[in-house]
Design a protein around this motif. Structure first.
Motif, PDB file in Angstrom:
ATOM      1  N   TYR A 253     -39.597 -64.116 -19.210  1.00  0.00           N
ATOM      2  CA  TYR A 253     -40.489 -63.590 -20.247  1.00  0.00           C
ATOM      3  C   TYR A 253     -41.346 -62.451 -19.702  1.00  0.00           C
ATOM      4  CZ  TYR A 253     -39.261 -67.962 -22.553  1.00  0.00           C
ATOM      5  OH  TYR A 253     -38.581 -69.012 -23.104  1.00  0.00           O
ATOM      6  N   LEU A 254     -41.847 -62.626 -18.504  1.00  0.00           N
ATOM      7  CA  LEU A 254     -42.676 -61.601 -17.890  1.00  0.00           C
ATOM      8  C   LEU A 254     -41.862 -60.347 -17.611  1.00  0.00           C
ATOM      9  CD1 LEU A 254     -45.474 -60.904 -16.791  1.00  0.00           C
ATOM     10  CD2 LEU A 254     -44.760 -61.829 -14.600  1.00  0.00           C
ATOM     11  N   SER A 255     -40.649 -60.500 -17.126  1.00  0.00           N
ATOM     12  CA  SER A 255     -39.787 -59.353 -16.847  1.00  0.00           C
ATOM     13  C   SER A 255     -39.472 -58.581 -18.116  1.00  0.00           C
ATOM     14  CB  SER A 255     -38.500 -59.822 -16.181  1.00  0.00           C
ATOM     15  OG  SER A 255     -37.673 -58.729 -15.900  1.00  0.00           O
ATOM     16  N   ARG A 256     -39.158 -59.295 -19.180  1.00  0.00           N
ATOM     17  CA  ARG A 256     -38.893 -58.618 -20.459  1.00  0.00           C
ATOM     18  C   ARG A 256     -40.143 -57.939 -20.997  1.00  0.00           C
ATOM     19  NH1 ARG A 256     -36.730 -63.072 -23.836  1.00  0.00           N
ATOM     20  NH2 ARG A 256     -36.359 -64.332 -21.999  1.00  0.00           N
ATOM     21  N   GLY A 257     -41.296 -58.580 -20.839  1.00  0.00           N
ATOM     22  CA  GLY A 257     -42.552 -57.984 -21.285  1.00  0.00           C
ATOM     23  C   GLY A 257     -42.880 -56.714 -20.515  1.00  0.00           C
ATOM     24  N   ILE A 258     -42.661 -56.740 -19.215  1.00  0.00           N
ATOM     25  CA  ILE A 258     -42.907 -55.546 -18.404  1.00  0.00           C
ATOM     26  C   ILE A 258     -41.955 -54.427 -18.793  1.00  0.00           C
ATOM     27  CG2 ILE A 258     -42.725 -54.639 -16.051  1.00  0.00           C
ATOM     28  CD1 ILE A 258     -43.887 -57.307 -15.099  1.00  0.00           C
ATOM     29  N   ASP A 259     -40.692 -54.754 -19.030  1.00  0.00           N
ATOM     30  CA  ASP A 259     -39.734 -53.731 -19.457  1.00  0.00           C
ATOM     31  C   ASP A 259     -40.135 -53.136 -20.807  1.00  0.00           C
ATOM     32  OD1 ASP A 259     -38.279 -54.083 -17.164  1.00  0.00           O
ATOM     33  OD2 ASP A 259     -36.811 -55.452 -18.090  1.00  0.00           O
ATOM     34  N   HIS A 260     -40.640 -53.970 -21.697  1.00  0.00           N
ATOM     35  CA  HIS A 260     -41.093 -53.489 -23.004  1.00  0.00           C
ATOM     36  C   HIS A 260     -42.304 -52.565 -22.851  1.00  0.00           C
ATOM     37  CE1 HIS A 260     -41.698 -53.532 -27.325  1.00  0.00           C
ATOM     38  NE2 HIS A 260     -42.970 -53.852 -27.121  1.00  0.00           N
ATOM     39  N   ILE A 261     -43.223 -52.941 -21.987  1.00  0.00           N
ATOM     40  CA  ILE A 261     -44.411 -52.112 -21.757  1.00  0.00           C
ATOM     41  C   ILE A 261     -44.025 -50.790 -21.106  1.00  0.00           C
ATOM     42  CG2 ILE A 261     -46.541 -51.984 -20.384  1.00  0.00           C
ATOM     43  CD1 ILE A 261     -46.874 -55.001 -20.937  1.00  0.00           C
ATOM     44  N   LYS A 262     -43.023 -50.824 -20.224  1.00  0.00           N
ATOM     45  CA  LYS A 262     -42.581 -49.591 -19.560  1.00  0.00           C
ATOM     46  C   LYS A 262     -42.086 -48.563 -20.565  1.00  0.00           C
ATOM     47  CE  LYS A 262     -41.142 -51.274 -15.032  1.00  0.00           C
ATOM     48  NZ  LYS A 262     -39.983 -51.516 -14.155  1.00  0.00           N
ATOM     49  N   THR A 263     -41.427 -49.006 -21.631  1.00  0.00           N
ATOM     50  CA  THR A 263     -40.943 -48.046 -22.627  1.00  0.00           C
ATOM     51  C   THR A 263     -42.111 -47.319 -23.284  1.00  0.00           C
ATOM     52  OG1 THR A 263     -40.850 -49.750 -24.352  1.00  0.00           O
ATOM     53  CG2 THR A 263     -38.848 -49.361 -23.083  1.00  0.00           C
ATOM     54  N   HIS A 264     -43.194 -48.029 -23.535  1.00  0.00           N
ATOM     55  CA  HIS A 264     -44.369 -47.386 -24.120  1.00  0.00           C
ATOM     56  C   HIS A 264     -45.077 -46.500 -23.099  1.00  0.00           C
ATOM     57  CE1 HIS A 264     -44.069 -49.498 -27.894  1.00  0.00           C
ATOM     58  NE2 HIS A 264     -43.977 -50.660 -27.253  1.00  0.00           N
ATOM     59  N   LEU A 265     -45.139 -46.947 -21.864  1.00  0.00           N
ATOM     60  CA  LEU A 265     -45.780 -46.138 -20.823  1.00  0.00           C
ATOM     61  C   LEU A 265     -45.001 -44.858 -20.559  1.00  0.00           C
ATOM     62  CD1 LEU A 265     -46.938 -48.787 -18.202  1.00  0.00           C
ATOM     63  CD2 LEU A 265     -48.359 -47.431 -19.726  1.00  0.00           C
ATOM     64  N   ASP A 266     -43.672 -44.916 -20.669  1.00  0.00           N
ATOM     65  CA  ASP A 266     -42.868 -43.703 -20.490  1.00  0.00           C
ATOM     66  C   ASP A 266     -43.207 -42.658 -21.544  1.00  0.00           C
ATOM     67  OD1 ASP A 266     -41.600 -44.655 -18.236  1.00  0.00           O
ATOM     68  OD2 ASP A 266     -39.854 -45.444 -19.346  1.00  0.00           O
ATOM     69  N   VAL A 267     -43.609 -43.091 -22.727  1.00  0.00           N
ATOM     70  CA  VAL A 267     -43.967 -42.165 -23.795  1.00  0.00           C
ATOM     71  C   VAL A 267     -45.388 -41.637 -23.618  1.00  0.00           C
ATOM     72  CG1 VAL A 267     -44.337 -41.958 -26.289  1.00  0.00           C
ATOM     73  CG2 VAL A 267     -42.369 -43.221 -25.434  1.00  0.00           C
ATOM     74  N   TYR A 268     -46.344 -42.535 -23.396  1.00  0.00           N
ATOM     75  CA  TYR A 268     -47.746 -42.148 -23.391  1.00  0.00           C
ATOM     76  C   TYR A 268     -48.326 -41.847 -22.007  1.00  0.00           C
ATOM     77  CZ  TYR A 268     -47.511 -43.860 -28.138  1.00  0.00           C
ATOM     78  OH  TYR A 268     -47.160 -44.046 -29.440  1.00  0.00           O
ATOM     79  N   LEU A 269     -47.732 -42.394 -20.958  1.00  0.00           N
ATOM     80  CA  LEU A 269     -48.240 -42.197 -19.606  1.00  0.00           C
ATOM     81  C   LEU A 269     -47.058 -42.027 -18.656  1.00  0.00           C
ATOM     82  CD1 LEU A 269     -51.072 -42.226 -18.302  1.00  0.00           C
ATOM     83  CD2 LEU A 269     -50.707 -44.613 -17.766  1.00  0.00           C
ATOM     84  N   PRO A 270     -46.340 -40.891 -18.755  1.00  0.00           N
ATOM     85  CA  PRO A 270     -45.127 -40.723 -17.950  1.00  0.00           C
ATOM     86  C   PRO A 270     -45.463 -40.552 -16.457  1.00  0.00           C
ATOM     87  CG  PRO A 270     -45.631 -38.707 -19.110  1.00  0.00           C
ATOM     88  CD  PRO A 270     -46.606 -39.734 -19.601  1.00  0.00           C
ATOM     89  N   THR A 271     -44.423 -40.741 -15.637  1.00  0.00           N
ATOM     90  CA  THR A 271     -44.636 -40.620 -14.200  1.00  0.00           C
ATOM     91  C   THR A 271     -44.653 -39.166 -13.745  1.00  0.00           C
ATOM     92  OG1 THR A 271     -42.258 -40.834 -13.811  1.00  0.00           O
ATOM     93  CG2 THR A 271     -43.595 -42.837 -13.655  1.00  0.00           C
ATOM     94  N   GLN A 272     -44.157 -38.249 -14.547  1.00  0.00           N
ATOM     95  CA  GLN A 272     -44.142 -36.823 -14.164  1.00  0.00           C
ATOM     96  C   GLN A 272     -44.712 -35.951 -15.241  1.00  0.00           C
ATOM     97  OE1 GLN A 272     -40.202 -35.813 -13.022  1.00  0.00           O
ATOM     98  NE2 GLN A 272     -40.035 -37.535 -11.669  1.00  0.00           N
TER      99      GLN A 272
END
Length: 143
Positions: free
Chosen positions: A124-143
């Protein structure tokens, strides 16, 4: 009645002794944690760079106004005070002293998570982190 208290005391001691033996986390979990931490720090640094670039024109014009010049003078004066320099030295000393303690606490927390929680909530935690990463890629990208 005393036998009940003795049994309760023995059980409490056994539980407390078993809690003292904190399992070490696996290398795979430590690597996964370090990778996620480095990606998160990279996201924060990228956001800070963008914020700094956006604020640069405003910061350059701060010294033009009377209030801005007073604030700039106050900050420069504050940096020259020995009390401020002492506080900075104490804070940096505390940070360097607490570094190993933070690492030990992090290792203990990862060990406890892996031993007691990961079998139950890991997916559950792994899926939640993956879900959050998709939003972070949009609003807070690494580059």
């Amino acid at each position: 009645m005393n036998a009940k208290y003795a049994l309760a005391l023995i059980l409490a001691l056994q539980v407390s002794m078993s809690m003292c033996e904190i399992p070490a986390p696996s290398q795979e979990l430590v690597e996964k944690y370090d990778q996620m931490k480095s990606v998160f720090y990279q996201r924060l640094l990228t956001a800070y760079g963008k914020l700094q670039a956006a604020a640069a024109p405003y910061v350059e014009t701060v010294g033009d106004s009377e209030r801005g010049q007073k604030a700039k003078d106050f900050i420069e004066e504050l940096q020259t005070k020995p009390e401020f320099q002492a506080a900075v030295k104490v804070a940096s000393g505390l940070a360097s002293e607490t570094g190993p303690l933070v690492d030990q606490a992090r290792t203990a927390a990862l060990g406890l998570y892996e031993h007691y929680l990961r079998p139950h909530v890991g997916d559950y935690l792994s899926r939640g982190i993956d879900h959050i990463k998709t939003h972070l890629d949009v609003y807070l990208p690494t580059q």
